[in-house]
Design a protein around this motif. Structure first.
Motif, PDB file in Angstrom:
ATOM      1  N   LEU A  98       0.831  -1.203   0.000  1.00 42.29           N
ATOM      2  CA  LEU A  98       0.000   0.000   0.000  1.00 42.29           C
ATOM      3  C   LEU A  98       0.868   1.255   0.000  1.00 42.29           C
TER       4      LEU A  98
ATOM      5  N   THR B 186       0.890   4.151  -2.932  1.00 39.55           N
ATOM      6  CA  THR B 186       0.659   5.565  -2.624  1.00 39.55           C
ATOM      7  C   THR B 186       1.794   6.429  -3.153  1.00 39.55           C
TER       8      THR B 186
ATOM      9  N   ALA C 199       1.550   6.809  -6.883  1.00 35.40           N
ATOM     10  CA  ALA C 199       0.483   7.699  -7.339  1.00 35.40           C
ATOM     11  C   ALA C 199       1.022   9.085  -7.630  1.00 35.40           C
TER      12      ALA C 199
ATOM     13  N   VAL D 201       5.608  12.981  -0.937  1.00 35.93           N
ATOM     14  CA  VAL D 201       4.290  12.644  -0.402  1.00 35.93           C
ATOM     15  C   VAL D 201       4.371  12.803   1.112  1.00 35.93           C
TER      16      VAL D 201
ATOM     17  N   THR E 152      -0.231  12.163   4.595  1.00 33.66           N
ATOM     18  CA  THR E 152      -0.927  11.485   3.495  1.00 33.66           C
ATOM     19  C   THR E 152      -0.677   9.993   3.536  1.00 33.66           C
ATOM     20  N   LEU E 153       0.557   9.621   3.782  1.00 38.35           N
ATOM     21  CA  LEU E 153       0.886   8.197   3.868  1.00 38.35           C
ATOM     22  C   LEU E 153       0.166   7.540   5.038  1.00 38.35           C
TER      23      LEU E 153
ATOM     24  N   ASN F 221      -3.508   6.985   4.203  1.00 36.36           N
ATOM     25  CA  ASN F 221      -3.683   5.890   3.250  1.00 36.36           C
ATOM     26  C   ASN F 221      -3.235   4.546   3.796  1.00 36.36           C
ATOM     27  N   SER F 222      -2.688   4.550   5.023  1.00 38.98           N
ATOM     28  CA  SER F 222      -2.116   3.314   5.556  1.00 38.98           C
ATOM     29  C   SER F 222      -3.153   2.361   6.108  1.00 38.98           C
TER      30      SER F 222
ATOM     31  N   HIS G 189      -7.817   1.669  -0.889  1.00 39.94           N
ATOM     32  CA  HIS G 189      -6.421   2.087  -1.011  1.00 39.94           C
ATOM     33  C   HIS G 189      -6.244   3.552  -0.656  1.00 39.94           C
ATOM     34  N   GLY G 190      -7.178   4.165   0.035  1.00 43.55           N
ATOM     35  CA  GLY G 190      -6.997   5.497   0.578  1.00 43.55           C
ATOM     36  C   GLY G 190      -7.306   6.607  -0.405  1.00 43.55           C
TER      37      GLY G 190
ATOM     38  N   ALA H 246      -5.656   9.291  -1.314  1.00 40.54           N
ATOM     39  CA  ALA H 246      -4.581   9.798  -2.165  1.00 40.54           C
ATOM     40  C   ALA H 246      -4.524   9.062  -3.494  1.00 40.54           C
ATOM     41  N   CYS H 247      -5.004   7.836  -3.523  1.00 44.21           N
ATOM     42  CA  CYS H 247      -4.942   7.027  -4.741  1.00 44.21           C
ATOM     43  C   CYS H 247      -6.268   6.993  -5.494  1.00 44.21           C
TER      44      CYS H 247
END
Length: 304
Positions: free
Chosen positions: A29, A33, A36, A42, A46-47, A50-51, A147-148, A150-151
């Motif tokens: 994942l 990210t 993307a 990034v 944000t990470l 999306n985690s 997948h959050g 951001a993606c």
């Protein structure tokens, strides 16, 4: 090394023809990210978003662990890059250095651009290029599933482009006489994208060119009910049905297709096919209902 997101995110060693294993789902994942937004920092926030981590206290430690694991995998796969690592800390986050030709998404866009430039004048070469571009897809973008945020935008954009690519691919397949092969592939595409009128229309055309007119009418009936309920109108399907009603040469001869026509609405009236001086410039008038009755009874469009 190829960085892949057109399917589950992974690293592919082209020298050995093998994927570099990323065993932890959160590491995959993280890779997705970062891919993307390749070459751009990034943010850690944000990470984290999306985690998918549920415990805020564990987030910093866990993110660091997955960053370290991904960095180790990258260096193991490319030991000559120890002096210039791909994954670096930048501006309160991390950046992954990837050139367009090193990612499957970048290669896909490159091949698609070439195909669009050659589509009008070279359907055979375009078809082969599109075969290569679509072969890069191994499944849904980033493997599908959650997948959050951001993606999400990237995923939606790539899936839309893939749909457009499929329509161009099938158009070239039919223009080069591959209607028999296209039918099962189009059925799969229609099942995956049931609201794409272009794919239903191309399936109707492929069936007609295979001498399976009654099946084409069945596609029209089912698709029209579904699409009208959603979009309120079906201009492509209606235009294709009109072609069937007048026995347009487009239905049986790829050479009769006007290469400038993006869809049946632009095809114009029936005309003499290039290279076929004996082909009629127009068909004898008959009612749509009478003709479709013959189609459904199997009396016409039975020759291959």
């Amino acid at each position: 090394m190829q960085f892949r997101i057109l399917g589950p995110p992974d690293l592919y060693d082209e020298a050995t023809g093998r994927s570099v294993p990323l065993n932890a789902p959160k590491t995959r994942l993280l890779l997705g990210t970062l891919l993307a937004r390749p070459n751009a920092p990034v943010a850690r926030e944000t990470l984290v978003r999306n985690s998918g981590h549920r415990s805020p206290r564990q987030v910093p430690h866990t993110l660091n662990a997955h960053v370290s694991a991904l960095r180790a995998r990258l260096l193991r796969a490319e030991p000559d890059r120890h002096g210039a690592p791909r994954l670096t800390a930048r501006a309160g986050g991390y950046a992954l250095a990837v050139r367009p030709e090193e990612s499957d998404a970048g290669r896909f866009h490159h091949l698609l651009g070439r195909a669009r430039r050659t589509a009008a004048g070279d359907p055979e070469g375009t078809y082969r290029t599109l075969c290569r571009s679509l072969a890069l897809w191994r499944g849904p973008v980033l493997g599908g599933g959650p997948h959050g945020p951001a993606c999400a935008g990237l995923t939606a954009r790539l899936e839309r482009v893939r749909q457009d690519t499929l329509a161009l691919y099938f158009d070239c397949a039919l223009r080069t006489g591959r209607h028999e092969r296209a039918v099962p592939e189009l059925r799969e595409a229609v099942a995956a994208h049931p609201l794409d009128e272009r794919l239903h229309d191309l399936l109707m055309l492929a069936l007609c060119r295979c001498g399976r007119g009654p099946e084409a009418i069945g596609v029209y009936q089912r698709a029209r009910r579904r699409l009208t309920a959603v979009h309120g109108r079906t201009p492509l399907l209606t235009a294709r049905l009109e072609q069937i009603s007048v026995c347009s040469p487009v239905l049986t001869d790829p050479a009769a297709e006007d290469p400038r026509a993006e869809d049946p609405r632009a095809a114009g009236p029936a005309r003499t096919a290039p290279g076929r001086p004996d082909a009629p410039a127009a068909f004898a008038p008959r009612t749509v209902l009478g003709y479709l009755t013959e189609v459904l009874s199997g009396q016409v469009l039975t020759s291959r």
